[in-house]
Design an enzyme around this catalytic site. Structure first.
Site, PDB file in Angstrom:
ATOM      1  N   ASN A  36      44.531  81.110  51.301  1.00  0.00           N
ATOM      2  CA  ASN A  36      42.753  81.555  51.424  1.00  0.00           C
ATOM      3  C   ASN A  36      42.644  82.059  53.009  1.00  0.00           C
ATOM      4  O   ASN A  36      41.632  82.408  53.671  1.00  0.00           O
ATOM      5  CB  ASN A  36      41.910  81.407  51.226  1.00  0.00           C
ATOM      6  CG  ASN A  36      41.264  80.098  51.973  1.00  0.00           C
ATOM      7  OD1 ASN A  36      42.118  79.421  52.511  1.00  0.00           O
ATOM      8  ND2 ASN A  36      40.285  79.123  51.575  1.00  0.00           N
ATOM      9  N   GLY A  40      45.777  79.007  56.989  1.00  0.00           N
ATOM     10  CA  GLY A  40      46.915  79.355  58.074  1.00  0.00           C
ATOM     11  C   GLY A  40      47.171  80.765  57.862  1.00  0.00           C
ATOM     12  O   GLY A  40      45.982  81.190  57.686  1.00  0.00           O
ATOM     13  N   LYS A  93      35.410  70.385  49.252  1.00  0.00           N
ATOM     14  CA  LYS A  93      34.892  70.988  48.147  1.00  0.00           C
ATOM     15  C   LYS A  93      36.572  71.499  48.014  1.00  0.00           C
ATOM     16  O   LYS A  93      37.802  71.400  47.262  1.00  0.00           O
ATOM     17  CB  LYS A  93      34.139  72.151  48.211  1.00  0.00           C
ATOM     18  CG  LYS A  93      32.657  72.380  47.390  1.00  0.00           C
ATOM     19  CD  LYS A  93      32.301  73.320  48.209  1.00  0.00           C
ATOM     20  CE  LYS A  93      31.019  73.355  47.662  1.00  0.00           C
ATOM     21  NZ  LYS A  93      30.183  75.244  48.523  1.00  0.00           N
ATOM     22  N   ARG A 108      47.222  72.345  31.810  1.00  0.00           N
ATOM     23  CA  ARG A 108      47.875  73.238  30.790  1.00  0.00           C
ATOM     24  C   ARG A 108      49.154  73.823  31.143  1.00  0.00           C
ATOM     25  O   ARG A 108      49.776  73.823  29.595  1.00  0.00           O
ATOM     26  CB  ARG A 108      46.734  74.922  31.008  1.00  0.00           C
ATOM     27  CG  ARG A 108      46.410  75.697  29.953  1.00  0.00           C
ATOM     28  CD  ARG A 108      45.559  76.679  29.896  1.00  0.00           C
ATOM     29  NE  ARG A 108      46.427  77.195  31.699  1.00  0.00           N
ATOM     30  CZ  ARG A 108      46.912  78.139  31.999  1.00  0.00           C
ATOM     31  NH1 ARG A 108      48.526  79.162  31.043  1.00  0.00           N
ATOM     32  NH2 ARG A 108      47.670  79.323  33.010  1.00  0.00           N
ATOM     33  N   ALA A 116      49.118  66.125  48.691  1.00  0.00           N
ATOM     34  CA  ALA A 116      49.606  66.330  49.750  1.00  0.00           C
ATOM     35  C   ALA A 116      48.202  65.080  50.817  1.00  0.00           C
ATOM     36  O   ALA A 116      47.853  65.766  50.475  1.00  0.00           O
ATOM     37  CB  ALA A 116      49.639  67.154  50.434  1.00  0.00           C
ATOM     38  N   TYR A 147      37.019  65.144  55.388  1.00  0.00           N
ATOM     39  CA  TYR A 147      38.130  65.205  55.101  1.00  0.00           C
ATOM     40  C   TYR A 147      38.873  63.663  54.203  1.00  0.00           C
ATOM     41  O   TYR A 147      39.258  63.733  52.795  1.00  0.00           O
ATOM     42  CB  TYR A 147      38.840  65.186  56.397  1.00  0.00           C
ATOM     43  CG  TYR A 147      40.443  65.497  55.945  1.00  0.00           C
ATOM     44  CD1 TYR A 147      40.660  66.421  55.879  1.00  0.00           C
ATOM     45  CD2 TYR A 147      41.600  64.388  56.897  1.00  0.00           C
ATOM     46  CE1 TYR A 147      42.563  66.723  55.609  1.00  0.00           C
ATOM     47  CE2 TYR A 147      42.912  64.344  56.955  1.00  0.00           C
ATOM     48  CZ  TYR A 147      43.667  65.594  56.203  1.00  0.00           C
ATOM     49  OH  TYR A 147      45.040  65.826  56.274  1.00  0.00           O
TER      50      TYR A 147
HETATM   51  P1  NAD Z   1      47.304  73.808  57.318  1.00  0.00           P
HETATM   52  O1  NAD Z   1      45.986  73.502  58.133  1.00  0.00           O
HETATM   53  O2  NAD Z   1      48.089  74.600  58.763  1.00  0.00           O
HETATM   54  O3  NAD Z   1      47.402  74.350  56.421  1.00  0.00           O
HETATM   55  C1  NAD Z   1      46.393  74.216  55.217  1.00  0.00           C
HETATM   56  C2  NAD Z   1      46.689  75.694  54.938  1.00  0.00           C
HETATM   57  O4  NAD Z   1      45.788  75.782  52.956  1.00  0.00           O
HETATM   58  C3  NAD Z   1      46.164  77.258  55.605  1.00  0.00           C
HETATM   59  O5  NAD Z   1      47.034  77.890  55.009  1.00  0.00           O
HETATM   60  C4  NAD Z   1      44.909  77.207  55.210  1.00  0.00           C
HETATM   61  O6  NAD Z   1      44.660  78.336  55.248  1.00  0.00           O
HETATM   62  C5  NAD Z   1      44.664  76.972  53.272  1.00  0.00           C
HETATM   63  N1  NAD Z   1      43.559  76.070  52.869  1.00  0.00           N
HETATM   64  C6  NAD Z   1      42.650  75.572  53.348  1.00  0.00           C
HETATM   65  N2  NAD Z   1      41.490  76.368  52.579  1.00  0.00           N
HETATM   66  C7  NAD Z   1      42.176  76.662  51.422  1.00  0.00           C
HETATM   67  C8  NAD Z   1      41.043  77.125  49.906  1.00  0.00           C
HETATM   68  N3  NAD Z   1      40.495  76.601  49.872  1.00  0.00           N
HETATM   69  N4  NAD Z   1      42.027  77.394  49.353  1.00  0.00           N
HETATM   70  C9  NAD Z   1      43.323  77.782  49.422  1.00  0.00           C
HETATM   71  N5  NAD Z   1      43.897  78.012  50.263  1.00  0.00           N
HETATM   72  C10 NAD Z   1      43.288  76.612  51.616  1.00  0.00           C
HETATM   73  O7  NAD Z   1      48.073  72.109  57.655  1.00  0.00           O
HETATM   74  P2  NAD Z   1      49.354  71.692  56.957  1.00  0.00           P
HETATM   75  O8  NAD Z   1      49.939  69.961  58.500  1.00  0.00           O
HETATM   76  O9  NAD Z   1      49.826  72.362  56.821  1.00  0.00           O
HETATM   77  O10 NAD Z   1      48.490  70.635  56.474  1.00  0.00           O
HETATM   78  C11 NAD Z   1      48.913  70.901  54.830  1.00  0.00           C
HETATM   79  C12 NAD Z   1      48.460  69.771  54.125  1.00  0.00           C
HETATM   80  O11 NAD Z   1      49.237  68.320  54.530  1.00  0.00           O
HETATM   81  C13 NAD Z   1      47.140  69.401  54.165  1.00  0.00           C
HETATM   82  O12 NAD Z   1      46.613  69.236  53.007  1.00  0.00           O
HETATM   83  C14 NAD Z   1      47.487  68.321  54.504  1.00  0.00           C
HETATM   84  O13 NAD Z   1      45.340  68.021  54.277  1.00  0.00           O
HETATM   85  C15 NAD Z   1      48.505  67.191  54.192  1.00  0.00           C
HETATM   86  N6  NAD Z   1      48.945  66.426  55.511  1.00  0.00           N
HETATM   87  C16 NAD Z   1      49.138  67.035  56.478  1.00  0.00           C
HETATM   88  C17 NAD Z   1      49.760  66.116  57.800  1.00  0.00           C
HETATM   89  C18 NAD Z   1      50.442  66.828  58.793  1.00  0.00           C
HETATM   90  O14 NAD Z   1      50.199  66.411  60.185  1.00  0.00           O
HETATM   91  N7  NAD Z   1      51.008  67.887  59.051  1.00  0.00           N
HETATM   92  C19 NAD Z   1      49.350  64.920  57.794  1.00  0.00           C
HETATM   93  C20 NAD Z   1      48.304  64.478  56.312  1.00  0.00           C
HETATM   94  C21 NAD Z   1      48.146  64.800  55.460  1.00  0.00           C
END
Ligand code: NAD
Ligand code: UDP
Length: 315
Positions: A36, A40, A93, A108, A116, A147
């Site tokens: 969304n 990103g 959410k 499905r 993640a 979170y």
């Molecule tokens: P990021 O914020 O760069 O990427 C998250 C992506 O999810 C973004 O592109 C954002 O636009 C998209 N997004 C957010 N809400 C959304 C929604 N409702 N619908 C569709 N897309 C949505 O973060 P990241 O570092 O790439 O993290 C990716 C995943 O890994 C996340 O779930 C995060 O919780 C998990 N994670 C990351 C780390 C880290 O250190 N990078 C550590 C622990 C967990």
């Protein structure tokens, strides 16, 4: 695994998602990237847009999705405290409704689904390093709870779908990951420090900088995620994916200054509420079940990350 697996990556235009999509396309799969664009960007995956085996879809995971896929990597969720706290209700959410929608899709289509999850499920840990058996020390009502508790509830849903519907689930608990293509305004510590150093601005240390984190280079993390997804189906996790090399935030600042050759001063600011004091993964389980361990030490990963930011931010 058969060739050209149809793989959905939610949050695919984010930092980790971008690296995961790039790797999956290079391995010859059909990748559907869903995002969304909250944190990103299209620029993150621009290099893939002309590939016939890559498809980009603007969609919010809090709404149901009807596509046909074989595997789902559920990464959609803002990961930086600055961004996930800017709209905390939407953050919960995204984790909870997003998990329900993606698990429903997996049910499905009979797809395998990987969540993640995060080291944040351990909260401010009383056990060090943290093994997967540790159930955590999490504040349910603080500024980080949207979170932490959202991710904990998503884990609950994954294991209930496994128990109730025998779904092929995988849960990765990711520890602090960094690398090229982090957004310059992401707000997390590695990108903040590098951008500040390259601009010759003061380095903003929260607290006295004695709190620790363990930093994993993104290529290592992506390798771990792919191994977990393709492991024997008895390997559900949760499994820690992170680099056990532990550093204080002050040590990180000094490493960034050395690597960039910056003249920046260190400045000290208030420690945010509920900021965990120490964090280090016990990766015994990942070593045993996935034959996985990180290979890129922090100094080497920082070199690559600084080179990226030099070209893209300061250049
Ligand atoms: P990021 O914020 O760069 O990427 C998250 C992506 O999810 C973004 O592109 C954002 O636009 C998209 N997004 C957010 N809400 C959304 C929604 N409702 N619908 C569709 N897309 C949505 O973060 P990241 O570092 O790439 O993290 C990716 C995943 O890994 C996340 O779930 C995060 O919780 C998990 N994670 C990351 C780390 C880290 O250190 N990078 C550590 C622990 C967990
Ligand atoms: N931090 C800092 N300066 C910054 C950004 C973060 O000192 O400019 C600290 C933060 O307080 C935390 C650690 O660095 O102790 C890691 O923060 P980050 O936001 O990267 O991720 P977290 O692990 O807290 O989710």
């Amino acid at each position: 695994m058969h060739q050209r697996t149809r793989i959905l990556v939610t949050g695919g235009a984010g930092f980790i998602g971008r690296h995961l999509c790039t790797r999956l396309v290079a391995e010859g799969h059909d990748v559907l990237c869903l995002d969304n664009f909250f944190t990103g960007t299209k620029d993150n995956i621009a290099h893939l847009l002309n590939d016939p085996h890559f498809e980009l879809m603007r969609h919010d995971v809090t709404f149901p999705l009807y596509v046909e896929v074989d595997q789902i990597y559920n990464l959609a969720c803002p990961a930086s405290p600055v961004h996930y706290q800017s709209d905390p209700v939407q953050t919960t959410k995204t984790s909870v409704h997003g998990a329900i929608n993606m698990l429903g899709l997996a049910k499905r289509t009979n797809a395998d689904i990987l969540q993640a999850s995060t080291s944040e499920v351990y909260g401010d840990p009383e056990i060090h390093p943290q093994p997967e058996s540790y159930t955590g020390n999490v504040n349910p009502i603080g500024p980080r709870s949207c979170y932490d508790e959202g991710k904990r509830c998503a884990e609950t849903l994954f294991f209930d779908y496994k128990r109730q519907h025998d779904l092929g689930i995988r849960v990765a608990r990711i520890f602090n990951t960094y690398g090229p293509n982090m957004h310059p305004n992401d707000g997390r510590v590695v990108s903040n420090f590098i951008v500040q150093a390259l601009k010759g601005e003061p380095i903003t240390i929260y607290g006295d900088g004695s709190q620790t984190r363990s930093f994993c280079y993104v290529d290592d993390l992506v390798d771990g995620l792919i191994r977990l997804m393709n492991a024997n189906e008895s390997v559900t996790g949760p499994v820690n994916l992170g680099n056990p090399g532990e550093f204080t935030i002050k040590e990180l600042a000094e490493l960034v200054i050395t690597e960039t050759g910056a003249k920046s001063d260190l400045t000290f600011h208030d420690l945010p509420e509920d900021d965990p004091l120490q964090r280090c993964p016990d990766i015994t389980l990942a070593r045993q079940t996935l034959s996985w361990a990180p290979t890129v030490p922090l100094a080497e990963g920082l070199k690559k990350t600084v080179a990226y930011f030099r070209d893209h931010v300061a250049g």
